[in-house]
Design a protein around this motif. Structure first.
Motif, short mmCIF file in Angstrom:
data_model
loop_
_atom_site.label_atom_id
_atom_site.label_comp_id
_atom_site.label_asym_id
_atom_site.label_seq_id
_atom_site.Cartn_x
_atom_site.Cartn_y
_atom_site.Cartn_z
N VAL A 245 -11.02 -25.08 -3.89
CA VAL A 245 -10.04 -24.44 -4.33
C VAL A 245 -8.61 -24.79 -3.65
O VAL A 245 -8.59 -25.20 -2.64
CB VAL A 245 -10.13 -22.98 -4.43
N THR A 246 -7.59 -24.49 -4.38
CA THR A 246 -6.20 -25.16 -3.75
C THR A 246 -5.18 -24.04 -3.50
O THR A 246 -5.39 -22.98 -3.86
CB THR A 246 -5.69 -26.17 -4.54
N ALA A 247 -4.17 -24.30 -2.86
CA ALA A 247 -3.15 -23.13 -3.05
C ALA A 247 -2.62 -22.95 -3.90
O ALA A 247 -1.96 -21.83 -4.15
CB ALA A 247 -2.06 -23.99 -1.88
N GLY A 248 -2.55 -23.86 -5.21
CA GLY A 248 -2.27 -23.51 -6.50
C GLY A 248 -3.18 -22.47 -7.45
O GLY A 248 -2.74 -22.03 -8.44
N ASP A 249 -4.36 -22.34 -6.66
CA ASP A 249 -5.41 -21.19 -7.31
C ASP A 249 -5.02 -19.83 -6.87
O ASP A 249 -5.91 -19.01 -7.46
CB ASP A 249 -6.80 -21.86 -6.97
N VAL A 250 -4.48 -19.53 -5.79
CA VAL A 250 -4.27 -18.47 -5.09
C VAL A 250 -3.59 -17.44 -6.10
O VAL A 250 -2.61 -17.71 -6.76
CB VAL A 250 -3.50 -18.45 -3.82
N LEU A 251 -4.15 -16.18 -6.36
CA LEU A 251 -3.45 -15.21 -6.90
C LEU A 251 -2.82 -14.16 -5.85
O LEU A 251 -3.70 -13.78 -5.15
CB LEU A 251 -4.41 -14.45 -7.94
N GLY A 252 -1.51 -14.08 -5.99
CA GLY A 252 -0.96 -13.14 -5.09
C GLY A 252 -0.68 -14.07 -3.74
O GLY A 252 -0.14 -15.22 -3.79
N GLU A 253 -1.14 -13.49 -2.77
CA GLU A 253 -1.03 -13.87 -1.27
C GLU A 253 -2.36 -14.18 -0.51
O GLU A 253 -3.16 -13.34 -0.94
CB GLU A 253 -0.07 -13.09 -0.67
N VAL A 254 -2.08 -15.03 0.21
CA VAL A 254 -3.62 -15.42 1.02
C VAL A 254 -3.72 -13.98 1.92
O VAL A 254 -2.60 -13.57 2.52
CB VAL A 254 -3.29 -16.60 1.89
N ASP A 255 -4.94 -13.87 2.23
CA ASP A 255 -5.41 -12.47 2.86
C ASP A 255 -4.98 -11.33 2.35
O ASP A 255 -5.24 -10.31 3.14
CB ASP A 255 -4.86 -12.79 4.56
N ARG A 256 -4.39 -11.28 1.12
CA ARG A 256 -3.89 -10.02 0.34
C ARG A 256 -4.80 -9.94 -0.88
O ARG A 256 -4.02 -9.27 -1.87
CB ARG A 256 -2.32 -9.80 0.51
N GLY A 257 -5.62 -10.44 -0.96
CA GLY A 257 -6.34 -10.47 -2.24
C GLY A 257 -6.80 -8.96 -2.46
O GLY A 257 -7.25 -8.67 -3.90
N PHE A 258 -7.09 -8.20 -1.56
CA PHE A 258 -7.53 -6.83 -1.66
C PHE A 258 -6.66 -6.04 -2.64
O PHE A 258 -7.17 -5.07 -3.55
CB PHE A 258 -8.00 -6.07 -0.42
N ARG A 259 -5.47 -6.32 -2.46
CA ARG A 259 -4.08 -5.55 -3.08
C ARG A 259 -4.58 -6.03 -4.60
O ARG A 259 -4.31 -5.13 -5.71
CB ARG A 259 -2.94 -6.01 -2.44
N VAL A 260 -4.90 -7.23 -4.91
CA VAL A 260 -5.01 -7.67 -6.52
C VAL A 260 -6.41 -6.88 -6.87
O VAL A 260 -6.26 -6.54 -8.01
CB VAL A 260 -5.32 -9.28 -6.49
N ALA A 261 -7.33 -6.75 -6.13
CA ALA A 261 -8.53 -6.14 -6.65
C ALA A 261 -8.03 -4.57 -6.84
O ALA A 261 -8.44 -4.15 -7.95
CB ALA A 261 -9.66 -6.23 -5.80
N MET A 262 -7.54 -4.25 -5.91
CA MET A 262 -7.26 -2.43 -6.16
C MET A 262 -6.38 -2.14 -7.35
O MET A 262 -6.61 -1.33 -8.05
CB MET A 262 -7.05 -1.95 -4.92
N GLY A 263 -5.33 -3.13 -7.10
CA GLY A 263 -4.13 -2.73 -8.34
C GLY A 263 -4.92 -2.95 -9.90
O GLY A 263 -4.48 -2.34 -10.72
N THR A 264 -5.82 -4.02 -9.83
CA THR A 264 -6.39 -3.92 -11.02
C THR A 264 -7.28 -3.04 -11.70
O THR A 264 -7.42 -2.36 -12.56
CB THR A 264 -7.21 -5.41 -11.05
N LEU A 265 -8.18 -2.49 -10.48
CA LEU A 265 -8.99 -1.21 -10.53
C LEU A 265 -8.22 -0.08 -10.83
O LEU A 265 -8.72 0.75 -11.77
CB LEU A 265 -9.96 -1.25 -9.55
N ASN A 266 -7.31 0.17 -10.06
CA ASN A 266 -6.31 1.20 -10.53
C ASN A 266 -5.83 1.61 -12.01
O ASN A 266 -5.62 2.38 -12.52
CB ASN A 266 -5.17 1.39 -9.62
N LEU A 267 -5.66 0.30 -12.65
CA LEU A 267 -5.21 0.10 -14.15
C LEU A 267 -6.45 0.51 -14.84
O LEU A 267 -6.57 1.36 -16.00
CB LEU A 267 -4.81 -1.22 -14.37
#
Length: 411
Positions: A245-267
């Motif tokens: 995986v590359t830097a271009g594959d990151v969603l959001g910020e490095v080491d802050r993926g749990f925010r992505v998960a929880m933001g999705t689950l809250n919706l």
């Protein structure tokens, strides 16, 4: 508009969705092969414009869609929800390039998305995930093992991966990390076209060391297998063997993926509740029809107080769950501060309610409800899983208590 009433236009839209689900989607669902993605059904959801609404509507509209579809065709509801769950992180956290590449295809129903968070040892405790994102040895994209290459999955398990030659460069540029480990109980796996994958980039950092990646299914080293589950929709496991995986594959910020998960689950948690409410309403309506027409002990079943009181309880709980789902979704749309608590409450109450209502409906119908092909036999298999996925009921209670005590301490 309040959280406790719907506008006439919304009510009409729900009726239209129920009709579409019964007339156009259910026939396609009947042709499904258990355990496999029904691409024809997903394509029809796209042609009807419903997948596009996943990214243009609010949480309440998502709930109305999921409840209405679930009432008449749970397979269509689940197909729509899984597209949203897998692709929402791309919509909300992705780069312009990521969105341009994948969202039009998701909207059209030609690309299948999946949300890959759970692992064999990290289900309810999502922060304990162990899929490793290790720095590529050369940082230039060359594998530390030149023989490393893709492995095909067992075709009998429905995997879509093909043998891949050894690559020295990841498809979208030089590899920065290599993903190694396993994901399990992933809906749409192993047949999805891309995965939102959560991996540990910083060891021993809990939720703070997780990064979200957009991983196309054809990456070398990514394989999968289907799991034989009670649910009729596809669920599988994924194996990552130094997947680049590359830097271009990151969603959001490095080491802050749990925010992505929880933001999705809250919706999506309130809308899981909406799915449950749709099933509960279908079971309630079937029970009303059955008890009104069934003769027993010299009267109609509905004339027996023991029966009528159970039906009243089913209706009471279903409506209470619906109102809580609408309230949680409206809070999300208003960017209220208590969204995690409301989302957890809605998901918890609605899924537990649906289990009760469907189980009671089966009891009032008797043995006929357990015959293969009966609506309630289908709902009985469908209703169990929502109490587990996207946070089990016990997890929701923990979230609710944590939020309550935090609010009390802040006073």
């Amino acid at each position: 508009m309040t959280a406790f009433s719907l506008e006439p236009a919304q009510l009409a839209w729900c009726a239209e969705l129920r009709a579409l689900a019964a007339e156009r989607l259910h026939p396609l669902a009947d042709k499904s092969e258990p355990g496999h993605v029904n691409r024809a059904l997903v394509a029809e959801l796209g042609s009807l414009g419903l997948l596009g609404r996943l990214f243009t509507s609010g949480a309440l509209d998502l709930c109305l869609m999921r409840e209405s579809l679930a009432y008449a065709c749970t397979e269509a509801e689940t197909a729509l929800a899984l597209q949203g769950l897998g692709a929402h992180p791309v919509h909300a956290y992705g780069t312009e390039a990521q969105r341009a590449r994948w969202l039009p295809r998701v909207t059209a129903g030609t690309a299948i998305a999946a949300f890959a968070l759970s692992e064999p040892g990290a289900g309810s405790d999502a922060a304990a995930l162990e899929l490793r994102a290790e720095a590529d040895a050369s940082r230039g994209g060359r594998s530390s093992d030149p023989s490393q290459g893709g492995r095909s999955s067992d075709p009998s398990q429905g995997g879509r991966f093909a043998d891949t030659p050894s690559l020295t460069v990841a498809p979208d540029g030089p590899a920065r990390w290599r993903l190694t480990g396993e994901k399990c109980w992933i809906s749409n796996a192993p047949e999805a076209d891309f995965y939102t994958v959560f991996a540990r980039t910083t060891p021993d950092a809990g939720a703070r060391g997780v990064t979200a990646f957009l991983v196309p299914a054809d990456r070398p080293g990514l394989t999968g297998r289907g799991l034989d589950m009670l649910s009729p929709h596809p669920i599988g496991a994924l194996d990552f063997d130094a997947v680049p995986v590359t830097a271009g594959d990151v969603l959001g910020e490095v080491d802050r993926g749990f925010r992505v998960a929880m933001g999705t689950l809250n919706l999506f948690r309130p809308s899981v509740g909406a799915f449950a409410v749709g099933m509960a309403q279908a079971a309630l309506d079937a029970t009303l029809a059955h008890t009104a027409g069934r003769d027993a002990f010299g009267a109609k079943l509905r004339d027996l107080q023991a029966v009528s009181h159970q039906v009243a309880e089913m209706a009471l709980r279903t409506e209470a769950a619906r109102l809580m789902v609408h309230a949680a979704a409206s809070a999300y749309d208003a960017d209220a501060p208590d969204v995690p608590r409301r989302s957890a409450m809605a998901k918890l109450l609605a899924t537990e309610t649906a289990q009760y209502v469907v189980d009671t409906a089966v009891q009032l119908h008797g043995a006929r409800a357990l015959q293969r092909g009966h609506l309630l036999e289908h709902l009985y298999r469908e209703v169990r899983a929502p109490r587990i996925y996207e946070g089990a009921s016990e997890v929701q209670r923990g979230i609710i208590a944590k939020e309550l005590y935090a609010r009390q301490e802040a006073r």
